[in-house]
Design a protein around this motif. Structure first.
Motif, PDB file in Angstrom:
ATOM      1  N   ASP A  63       0.863  -1.183   0.000  1.00 37.02           N
ATOM      2  CA  ASP A  63       0.000   0.000   0.000  1.00 37.02           C
ATOM      3  C   ASP A  63       0.901   1.236   0.000  1.00 37.02           C
ATOM      4  OD1 ASP A  63      -2.047   1.832   0.135  1.00 37.02           O
ATOM      5  OD2 ASP A  63      -2.466   1.497   2.266  1.00 37.02           O
ATOM      6  N   TYR A  66       2.240   2.575   3.246  1.00 41.24           N
ATOM      7  CA  TYR A  66       1.329   2.739   4.388  1.00 41.24           C
ATOM      8  C   TYR A  66       1.158   1.398   5.116  1.00 41.24           C
ATOM      9  CZ  TYR A  66       0.151   7.498   3.121  1.00 41.24           C
ATOM     10  OH  TYR A  66       0.216   8.833   2.867  1.00 41.24           O
ATOM     11  N   HIS A 106      -2.578   1.003  11.768  1.00 42.07           N
ATOM     12  CA  HIS A 106      -2.304  -0.370  11.339  1.00 42.07           C
ATOM     13  C   HIS A 106      -0.831  -0.538  10.977  1.00 42.07           C
ATOM     14  CE1 HIS A 106      -3.793   2.155   7.982  1.00 42.07           C
ATOM     15  NE2 HIS A 106      -2.699   1.734   7.394  1.00 42.07           N
ATOM     16  N   PHE A 146     -11.779   0.342   1.471  1.00 40.16           N
ATOM     17  CA  PHE A 146     -11.300  -0.051   0.126  1.00 40.16           C
ATOM     18  C   PHE A 146     -12.278  -1.050  -0.477  1.00 40.16           C
ATOM     19  CE2 PHE A 146      -6.516   0.863   1.147  1.00 40.16           C
ATOM     20  CZ  PHE A 146      -6.759   2.223   1.015  1.00 40.16           C
ATOM     21  N   PHE A 168      -8.350  -1.314   6.298  1.00 42.09           N
ATOM     22  CA  PHE A 168      -7.904  -1.094   4.913  1.00 42.09           C
ATOM     23  C   PHE A 168      -7.611  -2.449   4.276  1.00 42.09           C
ATOM     24  CE2 PHE A 168      -7.388   2.861   7.192  1.00 42.09           C
ATOM     25  CZ  PHE A 168      -7.948   3.762   6.296  1.00 42.09           C
ATOM     26  N   GLN A 172      -3.014  -5.251   6.118  1.00 40.77           N
ATOM     27  CA  GLN A 172      -2.737  -4.164   7.053  1.00 40.77           C
ATOM     28  C   GLN A 172      -3.563  -4.331   8.329  1.00 40.77           C
ATOM     29  OE1 GLN A 172      -3.807  -1.318   3.996  1.00 40.77           O
ATOM     30  NE2 GLN A 172      -1.917  -0.181   4.349  1.00 40.77           N
ATOM     31  N   ARG A 202       1.819  13.589  10.130  1.00 42.57           N
ATOM     32  CA  ARG A 202       0.456  13.437   9.623  1.00 42.57           C
ATOM     33  C   ARG A 202      -0.093  12.133  10.187  1.00 42.57           C
ATOM     34  NH1 ARG A 202      -1.524  10.103   5.565  1.00 42.57           N
ATOM     35  NH2 ARG A 202      -3.309  10.813   4.352  1.00 42.57           N
ATOM     36  N   ASP A 204      -2.104   9.336   9.971  1.00 39.55           N
ATOM     37  CA  ASP A 204      -2.824   8.616   8.917  1.00 39.55           C
ATOM     38  C   ASP A 204      -4.034   7.880   9.496  1.00 39.55           C
ATOM     39  OD1 ASP A 204      -2.812   7.433   6.143  1.00 39.55           O
ATOM     40  OD2 ASP A 204      -2.639   5.597   7.315  1.00 39.55           O
ATOM     41  N   ALA A 205      -5.160   7.980   8.810  1.00 37.39           N
ATOM     42  CA  ALA A 205      -6.353   7.176   9.137  1.00 37.39           C
ATOM     43  C   ALA A 205      -6.718   7.238  10.623  1.00 37.39           C
ATOM     44  CB  ALA A 205      -6.123   5.727   8.700  1.00 37.39           C
ATOM     45  N   GLU A 246      -5.452  13.176   9.502  1.00 36.46           N
ATOM     46  CA  GLU A 246      -6.123  12.753   8.277  1.00 36.46           C
ATOM     47  C   GLU A 246      -7.447  12.118   8.690  1.00 36.46           C
ATOM     48  OE1 GLU A 246      -6.327   9.851   4.461  1.00 36.46           O
ATOM     49  OE2 GLU A 246      -5.644   9.126   6.390  1.00 36.46           O
ATOM     50  N   HIS A 311      -2.222  12.055  -3.094  1.00 38.65           N
ATOM     51  CA  HIS A 311      -1.767  10.762  -3.612  1.00 38.65           C
ATOM     52  C   HIS A 311      -2.891   9.738  -3.682  1.00 38.65           C
ATOM     53  CE1 HIS A 311      -1.912  10.493   0.682  1.00 38.65           C
ATOM     54  NE2 HIS A 311      -1.816   9.173   0.608  1.00 38.65           N
ATOM     55  N   ASP A 312      -4.053  10.062  -3.137  1.00 36.82           N
ATOM     56  CA  ASP A 312      -5.181   9.135  -3.144  1.00 36.82           C
ATOM     57  C   ASP A 312      -6.196   9.549  -4.212  1.00 36.82           C
ATOM     58  OD1 ASP A 312      -4.312   7.470  -1.065  1.00 36.82           O
ATOM     59  OD2 ASP A 312      -5.073   8.864   0.454  1.00 36.82           O
ATOM     60  N   ARG A 391      -3.924   3.504  -7.118  1.00 33.64           N
ATOM     61  CA  ARG A 391      -3.716   4.953  -7.249  1.00 33.64           C
ATOM     62  C   ARG A 391      -2.381   5.301  -7.892  1.00 33.64           C
ATOM     63  NH1 ARG A 391      -4.816   4.642  -1.135  1.00 33.64           N
ATOM     64  NH2 ARG A 391      -4.236   2.538  -1.782  1.00 33.64           N
ATOM     65  N   ARG A 395       0.855   8.790  -9.263  1.00 35.07           N
ATOM     66  CA  ARG A 395       2.099   8.736  -8.477  1.00 35.07           C
ATOM     67  C   ARG A 395       3.310   8.545  -9.378  1.00 35.07           C
ATOM     68  NH1 ARG A 395      -0.389   4.730  -3.703  1.00 35.07           N
ATOM     69  NH2 ARG A 395      -1.818   6.281  -2.857  1.00 35.07           N
TER      70      ARG A 395
END
Ligand code: GLC
Length: 546
Positions: A63, A66, A106, A146, A168, A172, A202, A204-205, A246, A311-312, A391, A395
């Motif tokens: 991922d 991530y 995760h 997802f 996710f 993960q 940042r 994440d999630a 985020e 990036h998403d 994605r 990128r």
């Protein structure tokens, strides 16, 4: 580095960079930290004041990093911890801050914590680092994020003889934040990166840290309690550092990540982003003004992070079902562009490569209340590649020159981590930094000017915001003000030239001075101030005293 002002993030211009795609210094086909270091002068010149690095820790890369397998190191593809220190010092020397990812929800299933957990006996503390269940129907109120790839948030693990929880990808597994040792381990990771000198993290999630039956397992009180502990530690040990949430949530839930000014310093404004695209298509201001009216005030030490693309996929989770249908119809005519609950495209292709619309959208990104986050490559209008999976199409390698591999790497083209964008409309031979650098009319030069103008007016980062009636819903106008610095922003969202009548009575006597050309406009005499804007035109004025 220059003296740290504690709330530096309010005046920042953040550049989101995928290190692997930025510049390859060791010619292995993958961008790296040394490559990023060598391009810092480019970013400084552009007007960037902070970098946000996409994941760089060791990871099986299922991922895009991530999925972390070691929180304290750097993936060998991008370099070493020493390369990281050198990059950080070089950024600081240039007055730029560095923000990293903190993927706390995760890990990768390859992380030693998970390997240990799945082989531990039931009831053993090692096992409890993750969330296990015999019943895959638990927490059924939680959505699958997802949804194009995963059917459930539970996956069976043969070795453990149980299902494990993941919000996710199935590779993960979610950490179990109810376990005190997990929370301590994450705080130690925070200390590690702040100890190295990183300026921001940042998160994440972040809405998904805890699970509770009968809820959607998002934004739970326990998550906010953990964030308060994290913040208290940052204030005590790492003053001047920043936490960025985020949280892809509605405004009323997103603001909770600021707490009472005692949780995160910043949070992304997810609901605003798709509405900017909606306003562009509808050619009217209401999607923007309505969502901002619905956004509660935030504590004075906090700041929204604004973005157009990242990036998403362009997520459509924070819009109504009708709005989503509309945006899908308008912006993702090609079904290939759709992914999960969103659209996997870059800025320029979303806006049909229309320079006026790109400028108008950027003018909003850089003037609405918050700190702008620019996605790498969008300053030159890079395209994307829908043939690449997930994605990855957004990128692809940064396009530096018209030379081999767009100047990104000197490896054999077949060894590039991702192919360059070859679509004729966005081909790297024409859309690249050096060609645009040589052309004063390029998007790159224009973006640079915009950033430099913004930097001269603290009102953009810190000011209050008052919306101004412009006599038509096709226009958006507002005044930002901070300690005597006043700017007026006026946008014509429509495709036609429009006469506007701005209600500027409050600023009677002030003289609007257009910022790009320093041209003085007639003083404001009272109520209706006439102004004509061309198709998708915008103006930034300083409101100076006569
Ligand atoms: C965040 C990231 C995204 C990643 C996901 C799972 O939403 O932005 O790229 O896939 O978290 O870690």
């Amino acid at each position: 580095m220059s003296a740290r002002s504690a709330d530096w993030y309010k005046d920042a211009v953040i550049y989101e960079v995928r290190v692997r795609s930025f510049f390859d210094a060791n010619d292995d086909g993958k961008g790296d930290l040394r490559g990023l270091t060598s391009k810092l002068d480019y970013l400084k010149d552009l007007g960037v004041t902070a970098l946000w690095l996409l994941p760089i820790c060791p990871s099986p890369m299922r991922d895009d990093g991530y999925d972390i397998s070691d929180y304290r190191n750097v993936h060998p593809d991008v370099g070493t911890l020493e390369d990281f220190r050198i990059m950080l010092d070089a950024a600081h020397e240039r007055g730029m801050r560095v923000i990293m990812e903190l993927v706390l929800n995760h890990t990768s299933d390859q992380h030693p914590w998970f390997q240990r957990a799945r082989s531990a006996q039931r009831g053993h503390p090692d096992r409890d680092w993750y969330v296990w269940s015999d019943d895959p129907k638990r927490y059924k109120g939680a959505r699958v994020v997802f949804k194009d790839f995963e059917k459930s948030n539970w996956t069976w693990d043969e070795q453990a003889g149980a299902h494990y929880w993941h919000r996710f990808y199935h590779h993960q597994p979610d950490l179990n934040f109810d376990h005190p040792t997990v929370r301590e381990a994450m705080l130690a990771v925070v200390d590690h990166w702040f100890g190295l000198g990183v300026d921001g993290l940042r998160l994440d999630a972040v809405p998904y840290l805890y699970e509770r039956e009968g809820t959607d397992c998002e934004n739970l009180p326990e998550t906010h309690e953990f964030l308060r502990q994290l913040r208290a530690r940052v204030d005590a040990l790492w003053p001047g550092r920043m936490l960025l949430a985020e949280a892809n949530q509605w405004p009323e839930d997103a603001v909770k990540y600021f707490g009472k000014g005692d949780e995160c310093h910043m949070a992304f404004h997810f609901p605003l982003m798709p509405r900017l695209f909606m306003a562009m298509r509808l050619e009217e201001r209401r999607p923007i003004t309505e969502i901002l009216a619905r956004t509660p005030d935030i504590p004075t030490n906090c700041q929204w992070a604004l973005f157009l693309r990242n990036h998403d996929e362009l997520t459509l989770e924070m819009v109504t079902a009708d709005e989503r249908d509309y945006l899908w119809k308008e912006y993702a005519k090609d079904p290939q562009a759709r992914l999960n609950m969103g659209i996997r495209r870059r800025l320029a292709p979303l806006l049909d490569n229309d320079r006026r619309r790109i400028e108008l959208m950027s003018s909003l990104l850089f003037s609405l209340p918050g700190t702008p986050v620019l996605y790498y490559g969008d300053e030159i209008g890079m395209g994307d590649d829908l043939n690449l999976g997930d994605r990855n199409g957004v990128r692809t390698p940064m396009q530096w020159t018209p030379g081999p591999n767009a100047g990104f790497s000197s490896v054999d083209a077949s060894k590039l981590l991702l192919p360059l964008v070859g679509d004729p409309a966005y081909h790297w031979q024409t859309v690249n930094v050096s060609v645009q650098h040589a052309n004063e009319s390029s998007l790159l030069h224009w973006t640079r000017r915009l950033l430099h103008l913004r930097a001269r007016h603290p009102a953009f980062g810190r000011g209050s915001t008052v919306f101004v009636d412009a006599g038509t819903y096709h226009a958006l106008a507002f005044v930002r003000e901070h300690e005597g610095d006043r700017v007026l922003v006026v946008c014509n969202l429509s495709r036609y030239t429009r006469p506007l009548t701005l209600d500027l009575a409050r600023w009677k006597g002030a003289v609007p001075v257009e910022l790009f050309g320093r041209v003085k406009f007639p003083p404001i005499k009272g109520g209706g101030y006439p102004l004509t804007l061309g198709p998708r035109g915008f103006c930034w004025f300083a409101l100076e005293t006569a």
